[in-house]
Design a protein around this motif. Structure first.
Motif, short mmCIF file in Angstrom:
data_model
loop_
_atom_site.label_atom_id
_atom_site.label_comp_id
_atom_site.label_asym_id
_atom_site.label_seq_id
_atom_site.Cartn_x
_atom_site.Cartn_y
_atom_site.Cartn_z
N ALA A 135 0.85 -1.18 0.00
CA ALA A 135 0.00 0.00 0.00
C ALA A 135 0.89 1.23 0.00
N PHE A 136 0.50 2.22 -0.78
CA PHE A 136 1.25 3.48 -0.81
C PHE A 136 0.47 4.52 -0.02
N MET A 137 1.11 5.04 1.03
CA MET A 137 0.42 5.96 1.94
C MET A 137 1.23 7.23 2.12
N GLY A 138 0.71 8.11 2.91
CA GLY A 138 1.42 9.37 3.17
C GLY A 138 0.92 10.00 4.46
N GLY A 139 0.92 11.27 4.47
CA GLY A 139 0.92 12.34 3.48
C GLY A 139 0.08 12.02 2.23
N GLU A 140 0.47 12.68 1.17
CA GLU A 140 -0.20 12.44 -0.10
C GLU A 140 0.75 11.65 -0.97
N PRO A 141 0.50 10.34 -1.16
CA PRO A 141 1.48 9.50 -1.85
C PRO A 141 1.75 9.92 -3.29
N THR A 142 0.78 10.50 -4.01
CA THR A 142 1.06 10.83 -5.41
C THR A 142 2.09 11.93 -5.54
N ALA A 143 2.49 12.54 -4.43
CA ALA A 143 3.61 13.48 -4.50
C ALA A 143 4.90 12.78 -4.81
N ALA A 144 4.92 11.47 -4.67
CA ALA A 144 6.14 10.71 -4.94
C ALA A 144 5.88 9.71 -6.05
N ARG A 145 5.31 10.20 -7.16
CA ARG A 145 4.86 9.28 -8.20
C ARG A 145 5.98 8.48 -8.83
N ALA A 146 7.18 9.07 -8.92
CA ALA A 146 8.29 8.31 -9.52
C ALA A 146 8.64 7.12 -8.64
N LEU A 147 8.62 7.35 -7.32
CA LEU A 147 8.94 6.25 -6.42
C LEU A 147 7.89 5.15 -6.49
N ILE A 148 6.64 5.55 -6.61
CA ILE A 148 5.57 4.55 -6.72
C ILE A 148 5.77 3.74 -7.99
N ARG A 149 6.06 4.41 -9.06
CA ARG A 149 6.25 3.70 -10.33
C ARG A 149 7.40 2.69 -10.23
N ASP A 150 8.53 3.17 -9.73
CA ASP A 150 9.69 2.27 -9.60
C ASP A 150 9.37 1.11 -8.67
N SER A 151 8.69 1.40 -7.57
CA SER A 151 8.39 0.34 -6.61
C SER A 151 7.51 -0.72 -7.23
N VAL A 152 6.50 -0.27 -7.97
CA VAL A 152 5.56 -1.23 -8.56
C VAL A 152 6.29 -2.13 -9.55
N LEU A 153 7.08 -1.54 -10.42
CA LEU A 153 7.76 -2.35 -11.43
C LEU A 153 8.76 -3.31 -10.78
N HIS A 154 9.50 -2.79 -9.81
CA HIS A 154 10.47 -3.63 -9.13
C HIS A 154 9.78 -4.79 -8.41
#
Lengths: 439, 609
Positions: A135-154
């Motif tokens: 799960a991607f949480m925050g704060g507002e997680p979409t502020a770190a969209r590059a990290l989310i993208r990399d995490s998902v692919l990895h």
């Protein structure tokens, strides 16, 4: 009328409870339908306390079980992880448990190596063929969209090599969401929860931007991108119920009109500033509003029409499963959160909070701390809970709320469960097929 | 009441959820998984068998690179040919067909380039060794890493048709080109006589095994070596010591844990790190262990030490017997009867413990572990009782060996299967002498268990007498038949287990100490002429009788007869156990727990009062 319900739902015996003609065995979460005579017998027994209840149950052929001490080790293998990818937020919701997203510290983003290590540890600890959730949480997680993208692919790549399936989810205010974000989430089958507190007016009151203006319009725009992909996303709305937005009926209508097919309501019990928390009379108002939504949902369901109110559906499924629980949720049990500095916490609300510290990526998960925490917080050991009929359904309440604000909502919870039990009996009677497919 | 309440939800219909039953034995306990259940791979690496699971093909199982999946993981083909596989000498049709394939175009294709196992199919089910994903509208196939593939291959059945497909790969790991499809069956890993087939080369099954003095002493992944040396130790106290042995000037010294495998050097010893990763840089590298192993300290009581501890001189503990006659007298009058007596005393205590089946539902709820605790305690006490019987047999064996060698007084030999002359028919509960108390029959009260612990304590009377026997035999080795000394050593060294087992029993039962009736039967010692125990005493007489006859037969080297007698004794023991259990549990006399008076048959014993 609500006060009648609250009174009817007060605990009379730790062994059982009667809601209309549905009897609940407190320790095993077993539900029985009684006829008029049987219900009257049980009601009489309940009036006289534990001994009388036990006798009445005995005469009905049901045995009341005493609270059994919980097993020593309540932990389970960790299969779900919340990554706090952005301890920062562009909104300033009045009740935020993260105090504007930062948990009381400076704005932080999670570095890539922390995310990668946490994901690798989760995957490597899961046997092949298993499944995990990130799960991607925050704060507002979409502020770190590059990290989310990399995490998902990895995560997908690594899990794939071990035949492990990964599910992703995100809780967002949707105000920063772009079309690419929505497409990405759809491609990877995200479960997306959008936090909205009502129609424009209510929402803007409670969820202003940092600058003070309303956030509804921007959220609605982001939401459009999401609803375009409803076939591949699982989309739901989360409404935080404060004293200011208790007109849940119109909230349901408004959010339904925006395209949500699932809307869940969550009472605000504790906030760092105290703003927005429910108090005293508010709980009765909330209960009445919830029952209103529940009744509407029930009617729609009986008519085989959709209705977005999620709370009652969830309650009915849980009642049907009848799984007695020792805690309200999986925090520390099979779920942990990781923050930007690589520390594990019992759940996403305990980021940077020593009260929920569960180890670090460097030292590893502190399993002894998990065991102790779960043992301390098991519902069998909580003082007001031990004599409450709802204990095995409620589980003792959200750990974060209880540790900060105690348990002010017990009457509300019992009232709601009492209503859910009567709804359950009705639905089992008039539409038992609704429960087909409940595992 | 017309009808009972109607159950609505799962909890009401099914009842409370039970913990998941374990179906069958875990894989790690099966024979084919190797004898070291906790350390699989100590004998041989079973995974190496699967390297040649398909006749004619040899594979290697590749895991993930540290950076992550890069397409090289999976099951790679190392060799494909039929000539060197003796299995193809078998005329079975499927082998002939497979050989044709391997010598034909399929074999030719496999000889060129890198091939990976793509899929296996059996019983109409096909499993691809790839994870199947849709990324950006393209199908992405990620190969499973070696261990996951191995789990799948492990599930292949023998004697059932099997199809394997192999493909080559693009650099990303995606399968490329047409697959080579081979039909056959899985190899049998054992033949009818239990032999591993010759196709496995010498050393292949242990190729990936532990090799202690190179990498595995430090990096053993199954923790076998880690369990054989301490991870952390307390360092030696450096500098002036205080009275209690701790450092006089540095209070932290004796309580700081050091990594036992740290590189020794002139720098100050640093406290042990909390994870392997952090500790690794400070530890000896594998090659260093070879060179500098002498720097690893001995560890006594968790503390490193350089010196030899001071021990009291051993000779003070016992006196060797001056003559053979003294030995024989000690064995016949003291040791053998003592073993028999203790065995019966422990058996009596065993029967006084409740059986796990006897506990009620309420008790099971109040004490969830009671059944297991009783099972464990009974098993421990019984095992010590049986062990004493074994000792008694060994002592008898010493005696008849001496007789066969002509060293026993002529005509005087007889087997000793009887209680000690000091044994009493009841326990001398009031005696202040441990040995008086312990030679009588008592239920397993906390006091009794404490006495058992005391009497089995190392360097106790029995130990000392056996040690004397060992000394005597060692000092006069030439005069005695071969093997006698070893037998005596064996008896002598067996004693420590009893002490530890009784301590375990005490620990297990300690939580019920406040109310011994939770685990103890209210057993009453019956009179010898009580008709209820007649059967039991009859069986006991059978046991003793047959045992004596068996020993006499062994003395006479009449092994068939000895075997028959011992089997008869064992059969009587089994019946006796059933009977005594029935008496003690109240099945024979409802409401009463009856204790068998084991020593009733022998005259001349005291009453202990």
């Amino acid at each position: 009328m609500v006060s009648d319900l609250i009174a009817a739902a007060r605990p009379r015996s730790k062994h059982a409870h009667l809601a209309g003609q549905v009897a609940l065995m407190a320790e095993t979460a077993a539900l029985y339908r009684l006829d008029d005579a049987q219900a009257a017998q049980l009601a009489d027994g309940l009036m006289t306390g534990d001994a009388g209840t036990s006798d009445a149950l005995g005469r009905l052929g049901l045995t009341a079980r005493d609270i059994a001490p919980p097993p020593a080790d309540l932990t389970r293998p960790v299969r779900a992880l919340a990554l706090n990818v952005a301890q920062t937020c562009n909104l300033a919701c009045v009740y935020c448990y993260a105090s504007g997203g930062t948990f009381g510290g400076p704005d932080t983003r999670m570095p890539w190596d922390v995310a990668q290590k946490a994901i690798d540890a989760l995957i490597d600890d899961t046997p092949p063929g298993g499944s995990i959730k990130i799960a991607f949480m925050g704060g507002e997680p979409t502020a770190a969209r590059a990290l989310i993208r990399d995490s998902v692919l990895h995560a997908r790549r690594r899990a794939a090599s071990r035949a492990i399936s990964v599910g992703f989810s995100i809780t967002t205010n949707a105000t920063l969401l772009t079309e690419q974000d929505a497409a990405f989430m759809a491609e990877h089958g995200f479960a997306v929860t959008v936090s909205l507190d009502g129609a424009a007016a209510a929402n803007d009151r409670l969820r202003p931007t940092r600058g003070g203006s309303g956030s509804f319009d921007r959220a609605a725009r982001g939401l459009q991108y999401l609803t375009a992909h409803q076939d591949r996303l699982s989309l739901s709305a989360r409404v935080t119920a404060t004293p200011d937005n208790l007109d849940l009926g119109s909230t349901m209508d408004a959010l339904g009109a925006l395209g949500f097919t699932s809307v869940g309501v969550s009472p605000m019990i504790t906030s760092p500033t105290g703003k927005g928390t429910l108090d005293g009379e508010d709980y009765a108002t909330l209960l009445a509003a919830m029952i209103g939504c529940g009744t509407a949902w029930m009617q729609a369901t009986l008519d085989r029409k959709p209705h977005p109110f999620a709370n009652l559906a969830t309650a009915l499924v849980e009642l049907h499963r009848g799984q007695p629980r020792s805690h309200s949720c999986g925090a520390a049990r099979d779920y942990l959160a990781v923050d930007a500095s690589g520390d594990y916490a019992a759940c996403h609300r305990f980021a940077k909070n020593p009260a929920g510290y569960m180890g670090s990526l460097g030292d590893g998960i502190d399993h002894a701390a998990r065991e102790d925490w779960l043992a301390d917080r098991a519902v069998e050991r909580q003082v007001p809970c031990q004599t409450c009929w709802a204990r095995r359904l409620c589980g003792g309440g959200c750990h974060h709320e209880v540790l900060n604000a105690g348990r002010p909502a017990c009457d509300y919870v019992r009232g709601w469960l009492h209503f859910a039990m009567t709804a359950y009996a009705r639905l089992m009677d008039e539409r038992p097929d609704w429960f087909d497919g409940v595992a | 009441m017309a009808k009972p309440p109607e159950p609505l939800n799962r909890a009401a219909i099914l009842g409370p959820p039970y913990p998941q039953p374990v179906l069958g034995n875990p894989v790690s306990s099966l024979m084919e998984s190797g004898v070291g259940n906790c350390y699989p791979g100590l004998e041989f690496d079973i995974r190496q068998l699967d390297v040649r699971f398909f006749p004619g093909l040899t594979f290697e199982f590749l895991g993930l690179e540290p950076a992550g999946p890069d397409g090289t993981q999976g099951v790679r083909l190392v060799n494909a040919e039929a000539e060197s596989d003796p299995l193809f000498d078998d005329p079975a049709p499927w082998l002939k067909a497979l050989k044709r394939q391997l010598n034909g175009p399929e074999g030719g294709a496999l000889g060129d380039g890198d091939w990976y196992l793509h899929a296996v199919a059996q019983h109409g089910s096909r499993i691809e060794l790839y994870d199947f994903n849709v990324f950006q509208n393209a199908v992405q196939m990620t190969p499973y890493e070696g261990e996951t593939c191995w789990w799948i291959i492990r599930g292949i059945e023998a004697d059932v048709d099997l199809t394997v497909e192999l493909t080559q790969r693009a650099p990303s790991g995606q399968p490329l080109g047409n697959p080579v499809v081979l039909h056959g069956r899985r190899r049998h890993f054992l033949d009818d006589t239990g032999m591993i087939p010759d196709v496995y080369r010498a050393g292949e099954l242990t190729a990936s095994m532990c090799s202690p003095w190179t990498h595995d002493f430090r990096d053993c992944a199954c923790q076998y070596w880690a369990s054989n040396h301490p991870d952390v130790v307390l360092g030696e106290v450096v500098g002036p010591q205080a009275e209690d042995g701790n450092a006089a000037e540095d209070a932290a010294q004796p309580v700081t844990f050091l990594d036992w495998m740290r590189r020794r050097g002139p720098a100050q010893d640093i406290a042990a790190a909390s994870t392997q990763e952090r500790a690794r840089p400070e530890r000896y590298d594998p090659y260093e262990i070879n060179l500098r192993w002498q720097e690893l300290d001995f560890v006594l009581h968790g503390t490193e030490t350089d010196g030899t501890p001071e021990m009291p001189p051993l000779t003070a503990l016992h006196a060797a017997y001056p003559s053979l006659q003294d030995v024989i007298t000690a064995l016949t009058d003291d040791l053998a009867p003592l073993e028999f007596t203790l065995s019966m005393v422990y058996l009596y205590a065993f029967f006084s413990l409740r059986a796990p089946e006897d506990i009620s539902e309420d008790e099971r709820r109040d004490w969830p572990d009671l059944a297991d605790d009783l099972r464990a305690a009974r098993q421990l006490v019984l095992s010590v009782a049986l062990s004493e019987m074994t000792h008694m047999r060994w002592v008898n064996q010493v005696l008849w060996t001496l007789d066969r060698a002509g060293l026993y007084p002529k005509g005087k030999y007889k087997p000793i299967v009887q209680p000690h002359s000091d044994a009493s028919k009841t326990a001398a509960a009031e005696s202040s002498d441990l040995e008086d108390r312990v030679l009588g029959l008592r239920p397993a009260t906390p006091d009794a268990i404490a006495d058992f612990i005391a009497v089995e304590r190392p360097a106790n009377r029995l130990d000392r007498e056996y040690a004397g026997l060992v000394d005597h035999l060692r000092a006069n080795a030439d005069g005695y038949p071969a093997g006698l000394y070893e037998l005596a050593v064996r008896i002598d060294s067996d004693g420590l287990q009893h002490y530890q087992k009784f301590r375990d029993v005490k620990l297990i039962l300690s939580r019920y100490e406040h109310d011994t009736s939770i685990y103890l039967r209210d057993v009453k010692l019956a009179d010898a002429d009580d008709p209820a125990v007649a059967d039991a005493l009859g069986l006991l007489a059978d046991i003793v009788d047959n045992t004596i006859k068996g020993y006499q037969a062994e003395r006479a080297d009449d092994m068939p007869r000895a075997d028959a007698c011992i089997q008869a004794a064992r059969s009587a023991m089994r019946s006796f156990q059933v009977e005594a259990e029935a008496l003690a549990s109240g099945a024979r006399k409802p409401g009463e727990s009856v204790g068998v008076p084991f020593f009733a048959a022998w005259q001349g014993l005291g009453d202990g009062q």
